[in-house]
Motif scaffolding. Sequence first.
Motif, PDB file in Angstrom:
ATOM      1  N   PHE A  80       0.836  -1.207   0.000  1.00 40.99           N
ATOM      2  CA  PHE A  80       0.000   0.000   0.000  1.00 40.99           C
ATOM      3  C   PHE A  80       0.870   1.257   0.000  1.00 40.99           C
ATOM      4  CE2 PHE A  80      -2.930  -3.154   1.755  1.00 40.99           C
ATOM      5  CZ  PHE A  80      -4.132  -2.835   1.125  1.00 40.99           C
ATOM      6  N   ALA A  81       1.977   1.229  -0.709  1.00 37.31           N
ATOM      7  CA  ALA A  81       2.894   2.370  -0.687  1.00 37.31           C
ATOM      8  C   ALA A  81       2.259   3.628  -1.269  1.00 37.31           C
ATOM      9  CB  ALA A  81       4.174   2.032  -1.448  1.00 37.31           C
ATOM     10  N   SER A  82       1.413   3.456  -2.268  1.00 34.33           N
ATOM     11  CA  SER A  82       0.718   4.592  -2.878  1.00 34.33           C
ATOM     12  C   SER A  82      -0.508   4.074  -3.615  1.00 34.33           C
ATOM     13  CB  SER A  82       1.632   5.324  -3.865  1.00 34.33           C
ATOM     14  OG  SER A  82       1.871   4.517  -5.019  1.00 34.33           O
ATOM     15  N   TRP A  83      -1.452   4.983  -3.860  1.00 35.50           N
ATOM     16  CA  TRP A  83      -2.646   4.611  -4.611  1.00 35.50           C
ATOM     17  C   TRP A  83      -2.264   4.130  -6.014  1.00 35.50           C
ATOM     18  CZ3 TRP A  83      -4.560   6.165  -9.287  1.00 35.50           C
ATOM     19  CH2 TRP A  83      -5.853   5.745  -9.605  1.00 35.50           C
ATOM     20  N   GLU A  84      -1.320   4.805  -6.619  1.00 36.75           N
ATOM     21  CA  GLU A  84      -0.907   4.453  -7.980  1.00 36.75           C
ATOM     22  C   GLU A  84      -0.370   3.020  -8.032  1.00 36.75           C
ATOM     23  OE1 GLU A  84       1.682   6.421 -11.639  1.00 36.75           O
ATOM     24  OE2 GLU A  84       1.978   7.108  -9.579  1.00 36.75           O
ATOM     25  N   MET A  85       0.414   2.651  -7.008  1.00 37.54           N
ATOM     26  CA  MET A  85       0.957   1.295  -6.967  1.00 37.54           C
ATOM     27  C   MET A  85      -0.153   0.261  -6.785  1.00 37.54           C
ATOM     28  SD  MET A  85       3.521  -0.541  -4.279  1.00 37.54           S
ATOM     29  CE  MET A  85       2.146  -1.239  -3.370  1.00 37.54           C
ATOM     30  N   VAL A  86      -1.107   0.555  -5.904  1.00 39.94           N
ATOM     31  CA  VAL A  86      -2.216  -0.368  -5.692  1.00 39.94           C
ATOM     32  C   VAL A  86      -3.014  -0.537  -6.973  1.00 39.94           C
ATOM     33  CG1 VAL A  86      -4.336  -0.819  -4.410  1.00 39.94           C
ATOM     34  CG2 VAL A  86      -2.370   0.159  -3.229  1.00 39.94           C
TER      35      VAL A  86
END
Length: 215
Positions: A80-86
């Motif tokens: 869950f490092a960033s929304w973009e990664m998710v």
Amino acid sequence: MINNKNKPGFSIRTVKPSDIHQLVELEKEWPEDARATQQELQNRIDKFRQGFFIAENETGIIASIISYPYHYQPGDLSNFASWEMVAAKCYHTHELPADANALYILSGTSKPGYGSDLFDGGVNHVVDLGREMGKHYIIGGCLLPGYARYISKHEPISAGDYVFKKSQGRYIDPLIEKYRRLAFYVPDKNHVIANYFPHAPSLNYSALVVRDLSR
């Protein structure tokens, strides 16, 4: 059908491929650099249509909420490092993740002026789907829309402290409070993440809100 005394009634249903053009228009509620493209919306429909809900009234589509199976482990938030990664992880394969124990709320978009009934109705549809699928959690990346304003009017405060701050029994952040009323919670300060999603009123912080379906 959910009725609001001040607004026409609306209904919530699963998205249909024919909704795509109205969904592109709905994305204009976001700043231009944060809007999903038509192709991205089409991918979300194609990959997991049962988790993509829209609300409509006599004017057409007024809101959408999109969820996708994902894996959540309270003690390990590395995915869950960033929304973009998710978002990238959710849609990079053709098959649904076999080990997903949660539904992640990828996006929620609405036209202004419809109040909490619209928010509650959309989130509760995702919760109901999670139960039907046997998931253990519903997870959302919650913006903190009151954070920058609070700092400017009151005091410097860390995002981790702000998320848990209350006044008269209610969380001071309006979106955190909306989720609390639907039985979501932020487990600890590790769930408050810097640079999760670009949003100036949140100072780019978000909190992962959790609904434990076993409770």
